[in-house]
Design a protein around this motif. Structure first.
Motif, PDB file in Angstrom:
ATOM      1  N   GLY A 175      -0.499   2.460   6.237  1.00 54.55           N
ATOM      2  CA  GLY A 175      -1.129   1.246   6.735  1.00 54.55           C
ATOM      3  C   GLY A 175      -1.176   0.135   5.699  1.00 54.55           C
ATOM      4  O   GLY A 175      -1.742  -0.915   5.939  1.00 54.55           O
ATOM      5  N   ARG A 176      -0.609   0.384   4.545  1.00 52.52           N
ATOM      6  CA  ARG A 176      -0.561  -0.598   3.452  1.00 52.52           C
ATOM      7  C   ARG A 176       0.866  -0.664   2.923  1.00 52.52           C
ATOM      8  O   ARG A 176       1.733   0.086   3.338  1.00 52.52           O
ATOM      9  CB  ARG A 176      -1.506  -0.167   2.321  1.00 52.52           C
ATOM     10  N   ARG A 177       1.082  -1.550   1.991  1.00 48.88           N
ATOM     11  CA  ARG A 177       2.384  -1.609   1.313  1.00 48.88           C
ATOM     12  C   ARG A 177       2.582  -0.302   0.556  1.00 48.88           C
ATOM     13  O   ARG A 177       1.618   0.384   0.215  1.00 48.88           O
ATOM     14  CB  ARG A 177       2.425  -2.793   0.355  1.00 48.88           C
ATOM     15  N   ALA A 178       3.817   0.036   0.280  1.00 48.92           N
ATOM     16  CA  ALA A 178       4.139   1.254  -0.467  1.00 48.92           C
ATOM     17  C   ALA A 178       4.813   0.852  -1.773  1.00 48.92           C
ATOM     18  O   ALA A 178       5.861   0.213  -1.766  1.00 48.92           O
ATOM     19  CB  ALA A 178       5.062   2.151   0.350  1.00 48.92           C
TER      20      ALA A 178
ATOM     21  N   THR B 197       8.038  -0.669   0.631  1.00 49.71           N
ATOM     22  CA  THR B 197       7.392  -0.768   1.935  1.00 49.71           C
ATOM     23  C   THR B 197       8.384  -0.706   3.084  1.00 49.71           C
ATOM     24  O   THR B 197       8.137  -0.033   4.081  1.00 49.71           O
ATOM     25  CB  THR B 197       6.577  -2.080   2.018  1.00 49.71           C
ATOM     26  N   HIS B 198       9.498  -1.387   2.962  1.00 52.24           N
ATOM     27  CA  HIS B 198      10.444  -1.484   4.073  1.00 52.24           C
ATOM     28  C   HIS B 198      11.604  -0.499   3.962  1.00 52.24           C
ATOM     29  O   HIS B 198      12.554  -0.574   4.733  1.00 52.24           O
ATOM     30  CB  HIS B 198      10.953  -2.915   4.192  1.00 52.24           C
ATOM     31  N   GLU B 199      11.508   0.430   3.041  1.00 48.43           N
ATOM     32  CA  GLU B 199      12.536   1.461   2.907  1.00 48.43           C
ATOM     33  C   GLU B 199      12.222   2.612   3.857  1.00 48.43           C
ATOM     34  O   GLU B 199      11.154   3.211   3.774  1.00 48.43           O
ATOM     35  CB  GLU B 199      12.599   1.981   1.466  1.00 48.43           C
ATOM     36  N   GLU B 200      13.117   2.888   4.763  1.00 47.76           N
ATOM     37  CA  GLU B 200      12.884   3.907   5.785  1.00 47.76           C
ATOM     38  C   GLU B 200      12.513   5.263   5.190  1.00 47.76           C
ATOM     39  O   GLU B 200      11.675   5.980   5.716  1.00 47.76           O
ATOM     40  CB  GLU B 200      14.127   4.052   6.656  1.00 47.76           C
ATOM     41  N   SER B 201      13.108   5.614   4.066  1.00 48.45           N
ATOM     42  CA  SER B 201      12.851   6.927   3.472  1.00 48.45           C
ATOM     43  C   SER B 201      11.460   7.043   2.850  1.00 48.45           C
ATOM     44  O   SER B 201      11.061   8.117   2.431  1.00 48.45           O
ATOM     45  CB  SER B 201      13.920   7.263   2.441  1.00 48.45           C
TER      46      SER B 201
END
Length: 52
Positions: free
Chosen positions: A21-24, A36-40
């Protein structure tokens, strides 16, 4: 971007960006990457394992 513009994270601060639910964010060799936007890396997991 100048070096003095870069954000420094404590381990505790970085742990908040777990992708649930947050940035990664992940740190490798002292550098922090926004995944955040990396599928893996969705949902705080990387290829089925924990980020930690």
């Amino acid at each position: 971007m100048a070096d003095d513009d870069l954000k420094t994270f404590t381990r505790e601060e970085l742990a908040q960006f777990d992708g649930n639910g947050r940035r990664a964010y992940v740190a490798v060799d002292g550098l922090v990457y926004d995944v955040t936007h990396e599928e893996s890396w969705q949902y705080g997991k990387h290829y089925g394992g924990n980020c930690w």
